[in-house]
Write an enzyme that holds these catalytic residues in place. Sequence first.
Site, PDB file in Angstrom:
ATOM      1  N   ALA A 123      -6.709  -1.960   0.575  1.00 27.83           N
ATOM      2  CA  ALA A 123      -5.426  -2.199  -0.083  1.00 27.83           C
ATOM      3  C   ALA A 123      -5.438  -1.562  -1.461  1.00 27.83           C
ATOM      4  CB  ALA A 123      -5.135  -3.691  -0.167  1.00 27.83           C
ATOM      5  N   SER A 124      -4.321  -1.676  -2.163  1.00 24.28           N
ATOM      6  CA  SER A 124      -4.207  -1.006  -3.454  1.00 24.28           C
ATOM      7  C   SER A 124      -5.074  -1.642  -4.522  1.00 24.28           C
ATOM      8  CB  SER A 124      -2.743  -1.004  -3.904  1.00 24.28           C
ATOM      9  OG  SER A 124      -2.233  -2.315  -3.932  1.00 24.28           O
ATOM     10  N   LEU A 125      -5.279  -2.963  -4.440  1.00 19.50           N
ATOM     11  CA  LEU A 125      -6.054  -3.658  -5.475  1.00 19.50           C
ATOM     12  C   LEU A 125      -7.464  -4.014  -5.013  1.00 19.50           C
ATOM     13  CD1 LEU A 125      -3.339  -6.102  -6.890  1.00 19.50           C
ATOM     14  CD2 LEU A 125      -3.924  -3.799  -7.668  1.00 19.50           C
ATOM     15  N   ASP A 176       2.234 -14.600  -0.222  1.00 25.67           N
ATOM     16  CA  ASP A 176       2.275 -13.263   0.385  1.00 25.67           C
ATOM     17  C   ASP A 176       2.190 -13.381   1.904  1.00 25.67           C
ATOM     18  OD1 ASP A 176       2.471 -10.552   0.360  1.00 25.67           O
ATOM     19  OD2 ASP A 176       0.376 -10.162  -0.106  1.00 25.67           O
ATOM     20  N   ILE A 192     -12.997  -3.109   6.657  1.00 27.90           N
ATOM     21  CA  ILE A 192     -12.068  -3.370   7.753  1.00 27.90           C
ATOM     22  C   ILE A 192     -10.617  -3.232   7.291  1.00 27.90           C
ATOM     23  CG2 ILE A 192     -13.657  -4.851   9.007  1.00 27.90           C
ATOM     24  CD1 ILE A 192     -12.188  -7.269   7.864  1.00 27.90           C
ATOM     25  N   GLN A 214     -10.403  -4.257  -1.318  1.00 27.36           N
ATOM     26  CA  GLN A 214     -10.723  -3.909   0.066  1.00 27.36           C
ATOM     27  C   GLN A 214     -11.693  -4.922   0.624  1.00 27.36           C
ATOM     28  OE1 GLN A 214     -11.565   0.030  -1.314  1.00 27.36           O
ATOM     29  NE2 GLN A 214     -13.747  -0.179  -0.846  1.00 27.36           N
ATOM     30  N   VAL A 215     -11.697  -5.042   1.952  1.00 28.61           N
ATOM     31  CA  VAL A 215     -12.442  -6.116   2.600  1.00 28.61           C
ATOM     32  C   VAL A 215     -13.503  -5.527   3.533  1.00 28.61           C
ATOM     33  CG1 VAL A 215     -12.282  -8.163   4.063  1.00 28.61           C
ATOM     34  CG2 VAL A 215     -10.422  -7.621   2.467  1.00 28.61           C
TER      35      VAL A 215
END
Length: 560
Positions: A129-131, A282, A126, A133-134
């Site tokens: 990201a750079s580090l 963040d 869904i 993922q979900v």
Amino acid sequence: MVTLVNLRAYWRFLVVVRQFFPLIVAYTRDRRKYVLFGGSRRVDPETRIERAEVLLDSLLTLGPTFIKLGQLLSTRPDILPAEYIDVLSSLQDDVPPAPWEESRRVIEAELGDVDDAFDDFDRDPISGASLGQVYTATHEGDPVAVKIRRPGIEDLVEADLRVIRWSLPLVRRFIGQGRAFSLENLADEFAKTIRQEMDYSREKRILEEIRGNFADAPEILIPKPIEERSGPRVLTMEYLPGTKINDVETLDRKGIDRTELATTLQRVYLQMIVDDGVFHADPHPGNLAVTDDGKIIFYDFGMSGTVEPFIQEKIIDFYVAVANQDIDAILDTLIEMGTLSPEADRQVMGEVMELAIADARGEDIEQYRVQQIIEQVESTIYEFPLRLPRNLALVLRVATVVEGVCVTLDPDFDFISVATDYLQDEGYYEQTARELIQQGGEQVRDTSRALFEVPPKLNRTLDRVENENLTVNVRLEDENDVLSKLARRIVYGLFVAVGALSTAILYAFDQSSVIPAAVAAALTIPPLIALYRSFRRKRGIRAKPQFTRQSMRERREGRE
């Protein structure tokens, strides 16, 4: 493994230098027109915007670590000019997801077979990201979010961190001392936070701690982690959907009070930083959502920070001083925290703080007033005295991002009013008053003791004066080299005076030949130049306000 990381770092260093070389050359030309000699050249805002866009493209090309670095730089006006901040603020941590087979190997290395660990697992992420993922899945009948570390990211990040560390000495040669201080602290903090962000076991501990701190706060939601389905590279937590906090049109359509949302968000972060000492670091809109009944959901606790008790106390002192508009107390607190140089011009910095307070209250600020303060800063401060110690870097980042979110929700949001109410509700005003009374009592006690101790000492001193037996030792401290500069000016002045007098005498007595007088005049020129240079003021910074309410409104209107 270490050798491979080193080899990769050497290669990445060459790639990074090649990528940034045009910007380095351009910036060098700005400072010295012909690089090796010549004066500096002025750069207009349009040129800075163009270069910021080149920097943005370079960061995207270099990949995950530098995308994260760019996001951090976008919140640091003490390092980059306003034009760069504007451009880098658009940098999104949104990259194409890794192939499912690679992600499957990460999950199975931590949890075993995917189909055994979860009732159902959606193979399409869904978010990417750079580090990490979900993904969404189902565990024991409940919807969950599964966050996994991006495959192979560890070696790349370690290599890039070495490149950044190797590059610092080079970068420091092209920027002022104040920005070098902030940049070095940012590099240290960045290395620490990005490693922490990749450790999902730590993220789970922080999530649980902050969730516990707000267990009795019905206005916010924090997802509950699933212990048996989590590890260092995988974090499973309950799935809490919501509307992005900056989607104001949807929030208005659902009848949600945006001012109340901003107030709740500000109070939550005040509690995290001032009371709890651990905070979610963040808070960009992608990590904040709102439920249909107006509750704020917090996502992604990978970037988090802690606040030392001393800094917590000073932050309280700062907020109390701001609420009371006590400029001297504000400056004293900034100095005690290490944020402001003790040698700063208090009058100029006081006017800067008055301007900042007016902006924080949402007041309109006259442009001539802004320009007047800028001119004072430029004429009295050689290097801007604000610094950003390491333990405050993350706090400032959070404050900056939270301000942006709150102003998006309510353009007239009054931060000082909310902070004042919070401090009063939590009893910090009474605590400050008690401390002041205690300090006053100690001063009265010391004064009373002095009333009894000083007269006998004064009497003995007067006896020595009467008997001509008094010796006075004087020690001069000249940290700013004032006496040294004065002495040099006197010497230069004597040389110039003697040279001018000698030239006049030689010319008057021997007009048949001007050579002796010319030689004397020529010998007078070097001390004259030195005398002139000793009186020149050092150039001030070329600063301008970057995050005033008016500038934010103008930028939004310009984009519209």
